[in-house]
Design an enzyme around this catalytic site. Structure first.
Site, mmCIF file in Angstrom:
data_model
loop_
_atom_site.group_PDB
_atom_site.id
_atom_site.type_symbol
_atom_site.label_atom_id
_atom_site.label_comp_id
_atom_site.label_asym_id
_atom_site.label_seq_id
_atom_site.Cartn_x
_atom_site.Cartn_y
_atom_site.Cartn_z
ATOM 1 N N LEU A 361 0.821 -1.209 0.000
ATOM 2 C CA LEU A 361 0.000 0.000 0.000
ATOM 3 C C LEU A 361 0.853 1.257 0.000
ATOM 4 C CD1 LEU A 361 -2.627 -0.988 2.704
ATOM 5 C CD2 LEU A 361 -2.996 -0.851 0.248
ATOM 6 N N GLN A 363 4.827 3.147 1.620
ATOM 7 C CA GLN A 363 6.022 3.066 2.427
ATOM 8 C C GLN A 363 5.960 4.154 3.489
ATOM 9 O OE1 GLN A 363 8.933 1.922 -0.086
ATOM 10 N NE2 GLN A 363 10.296 1.229 1.534
ATOM 11 N N GLY A 365 7.156 5.696 7.548
ATOM 12 C CA GLY A 365 8.372 5.793 8.332
ATOM 13 C C GLY A 365 8.721 4.422 8.880
ATOM 14 N N GLY A 367 8.986 1.525 7.727
ATOM 15 C CA GLY A 367 8.488 0.241 7.255
ATOM 16 C C GLY A 367 7.598 0.338 6.034
ATOM 17 N N LYS A 388 1.744 -3.027 8.817
ATOM 18 C CA LYS A 388 2.994 -2.301 8.676
ATOM 19 C C LYS A 388 4.135 -3.197 9.142
ATOM 20 C CE LYS A 388 5.344 1.861 10.193
ATOM 21 N NZ LYS A 388 5.173 3.094 10.943
ATOM 22 N N ASP A 485 5.365 13.970 11.807
ATOM 23 C CA ASP A 485 5.523 13.689 10.383
ATOM 24 C C ASP A 485 4.186 13.860 9.689
ATOM 25 O OD1 ASP A 485 6.926 13.083 8.116
ATOM 26 O OD2 ASP A 485 6.821 10.917 8.377
#
Ligand SMILES: *[C@@H]1O[C@H](CO)[C@@H](O)[C@H](O)[C@H]1NC(C)=O
Ligand SMILES: *[C@@H]1O[C@H](CO)[C@@H](O)[C@H](O)[C@H]1NC(C)=O
Ligand SMILES: *[C@@H]1O[C@H](CO)[C@@H](O)[C@H](O)[C@H]1NC(C)=O
Ligand SMILES: *[C@@H]1O[C@H](CO)[C@@H](O)[C@H](O)[C@H]1NC(C)=O
Length: 653
Positions: A361, A363, A365, A367, A388, A485
């Protein structure tokens, strides 16, 4: 060595390993040999001296007891103003995170002796101590109890927590016969007077007292029980106090005792028995090595064979001691209150078609995120999830994983992506989230295949949803949490285009300065260019204001469908919207987006103001008509409930 090499002829890696074993054997004092428990049923210098550190000139083992201050009944000056510590030589792991802390029980028998002929004026006291190292402050006699001194008392850098048995009253003490919980200071955080409890710490007729100190790493309650030795442990503690030890003691800390005498107050400070049991947060894999190290007496050849077999075994398992460690961490995770369901790795592998590329799905942080389809037992129904899979190696990502978990598993908000499960097996870390049918926001803003999925109402609501999630993190949750983030690819959309904020991989609770980017051990600032506020690059610190900056970038993107960096406002609104937008709302949002991008952190709107998008009552922020001059360093304000007056202006370019 010749024999060794011929045994392993042709297998150079085994040779290296065996040589390594030999080196290990020749380093018998390798640090890791820490047992998780110890018990001294009386003390004997020959047997026990090596495992204890004697700090201070008057310390000794005498009469089968630890003597923390000199053991003499001569009423001479050698007993005046003395101080010392006797500590168990090996440190223990006290915590891994706020949630995962070692519980411990310590049980000991003390005797505080004072002479009656001539009669001593008893003082000053004895303490059970957790300390960061094997040293003692200078001039720690008298009221300082071997714990602190006149200069460092009360300083957070002391990193000590102690239970005092105090026999001399100071201004800050209730009396001359009490116990107390001391944090970095001899001025206790909590005390209990023993006068009403039929205990005299320094009685005229010598008496031994048995003490239990318990710390529950889950509830973070410290308790002290005390009776005359020989009596049963009482039901209720004398002292019970909630204390988050992680805030006060080092991760690796030492246990022991400290004591002092004054002038003319003197006493003998003795510990007759002592045991400690503490949760083992050490890496189990280290212990394996230790067992090898401990077998010095075993014939060398046997040992080498053992080493070889072990090596092959470990190599076969791949990930080495990770399996043991997984178990230990797995156990800790299960303890976290409110943890969601634990999944088996093999089920997740199946659900994601062996983590196939076609199921990817995105990428995030730390993983890669896969779509997973979980079948129930009779294959009649299935549930879609997002999995994840953490990508960094075990030691590194274990910390990320715990950081992420300790934060998100307690957060509950309808605009945050919900954690539904976890898996930690064989060093592999996975988190399961609700599957969000419409994927991430950035796809709708930028990908050609998603033309026109977002009309004005949807866009407005997405921003309102994100604002309310941010408001929850910054102001409504019991700890202040920064997302760190915030960007379009971390905003996920469900089937009705409701937005949820995801990927808390970088989130940390905002206390104890732990919100430092540097702490993540990454080179530079994690986060995404264009979204990371300027000040983060030189302060290395994420704040609610830097989240607001990220939010501003998202607002501009949602309105303009352009990456942050462009701000020609006249043609700003996404042309795909045509006339489908409310000019007044668009204008306000654009101004808000710009205000959030203000280079001076303190001039950005506050989360409370942003939150008003939801009700449509958002004030129009005051945006300077010119791009503000670059400021260096920019001001990072402390997070406060400070009111900002937002002047209503009409925008003119
Ligand atoms: C430490 O003590 C606890 C409780 O008595 C016990 O369960 C545990 O096995 C002990 N650990 C070792 C390594 O002796
Ligand atoms: C201490 O232990 C050693 C060795 O076990 C023994 O020889 C000695 O007598 C003990 N000392 C005392 C005071 O009990
Ligand atoms: C001891 O600590 C209390 C607060 O815990 C403080 O009010 C008091 O002033 C302190 N006393 C001394 C002598 O430092
Ligand atoms: C520690 O505290 C937790 C949470 O309050 C409780 O469930 C657990 O039983 C306690 N452990 C012990 C050993 O008392």
């Amino acid at each position: 060595m010749v024999t060794i090499i011929s045994i392993s002829n042709g297998k150079s890696s085994i040779t290296v390993f065996i040589i390594f074993c030999c080196i290990l054997l020749h380093l018998p004092d390798i640090q890791a040999a820490t047992p998780p428990n110890f018990s001294f049923d009386g003390f004997n210098l020959t047997q026990d001296g090596d495992s204890l550190e004697f700090i201070g000139s008057g310390t000794s083992i005498d009469n089968g007891a630890l003597q923390i201050t000199p053991d003499t009944t001569n009423n001479d000056p050698s007993l005046h103003n003395q101080f010392g510590r006797i500590m168990y030589k090996h440190p223990f792991n006290m915590w891994l995170s706020d949630e995962i802390q070692a519980s411990f029980n310590s049980d000991f028998v003390i005797n505080i002796f004072r002479n009656t002929a001539p009669a001593w004026n008893a003082g000053e006291g004895l303490a059970f101590l957790i300390a960061p190292d094997l040293s003692i402050p200078d001039a720690s006699y008298g009221q300082w109890l071997g714990l602190t001194n006149a200069i460092n008392d009360g300083k957070q850098t002391n990193r000590i927590v102690a239970i005092e048995f105090d026999t001399e009253k100071q201004d800050y003490d209730p009396n001359d016969n009490h116990i107390g919980l001391n944090i970095n200071s001899v001025n206790s955080t909590a005390t209990f007077s023993l006068d009403d409890y039929n205990i005299k710490l320094s009685p005229e007729v010598p008496a031994n007292y048995r003490v239990w100190v318990h710390y529950n790493g889950t509830s973070k309650v410290m308790e002290v029980y005390m009776v005359k030795d020989g009596q049963p442990k009482p039901e209720k503690p004398l002292l019970s106090k909630t204390i988050n030890l992680k805030e006060y003691v080092n991760q690796k800390s030492y246990f022991g005792f400290a004591a002092s005498t004054g002038n003319p107050q003197i006493e003998l400070n003795c510990v007759l028995k002592w045991s400690l049991e503490i949760d083992d947060l050490q890496k189990k894999s280290d212990l394996l090595w230790l067992k090898i190290g401990a077998g010095v007496g075993v014939p060398l050849v046997t040992l080498l064979i053992l080493c070889g077999v072990l090596y092959l075994y470990k190599r076969k398992r791949r990930g080495g001691g990770g399996d043991e460690e997984s178990k230990a961490l797995g156990t800790q995770l299960r303890w976290l209150p409110g943890m969601p369901r634990e999944f088996k790795y093999k089920d997740l592998k199946k659900a994601t078609n062996n983590f196939h590329e076609s199921m990817m799905l995105g990428q995030g942080g730390f993983g890669v995120v896969y779509k997973g389809i979980l079948q129930d037992k009779d294959h009649k129904t299935s549930t879609e999830i997002a999995v994840k899979k953490f990508s960094r190696d075990i030691i590194q990502s274990k910390d990320d994983f715990l950081a992420e978990l300790t934060i998100i598993h307690r957060l509950r908000h309808k605009h945050l992506v919900r954690l539904v499960g976890w898996c930690y097996e064989k060093g592999k870390l996975l988190l399961l989230y609700d599957f969000m049918l419409n994927g991430s926001l950035d796809k709708h803003l930028y990908e050609a295949s998603n033309q026109n999925t977002l009309n004005w109402r949807r866009r407005y609501r997405i921003l309102a949803d994100v604002a309310s999630a941010l408001h929850y993190l910054h102001n409504e949750y019991d700890q202040k949490v920064v997302h760190r983030d915030l960007k379009a690819s971390n905003i996920l959309l469900d089937s009705d285009y409701n937005a949820r904020l995801g990927d808390f991989g970088l989130a940390r609770a905002l206390d104890n300065e732990r919100n430092s980017y540097a702490e993540l051990g990454l080179a530079g600032v994690p986060g995404t260019m264009g979204y990371v506020a300027l000040e983060c690059f030189h302060t290395g610190r994420a704040t609610p204001e830097s989240d607001v900056y990220g939010f501003g970038a998202v607002v501009l993107e949602v309105i303009c469908s352009r990456s942050p960096g462009i701000s020609n406002i006249e043609e700003a609104v996404d042309e795909r919207l045509g006339n489908d937008y409310v000019a007044d709302e668009a204008n306000k949002l654009l101004l808000l987006g710009l205000a959030c991008s203000h280079p001076i952190a303190s001039d950005r709107p506050q989360t409370q103001d942003i939150f008003q998008i939801k009700s449509g009552t958002m004030p129009v922020p005051n945006v300077p008509p010119f791009k503000p001059a670059f400021t260096w360093p920019s001001m990072v304000t402390a997070f406060s409930g400070r009111d900002i007056t937002l002047a209503s202006t009409t925008f003119s370019s």
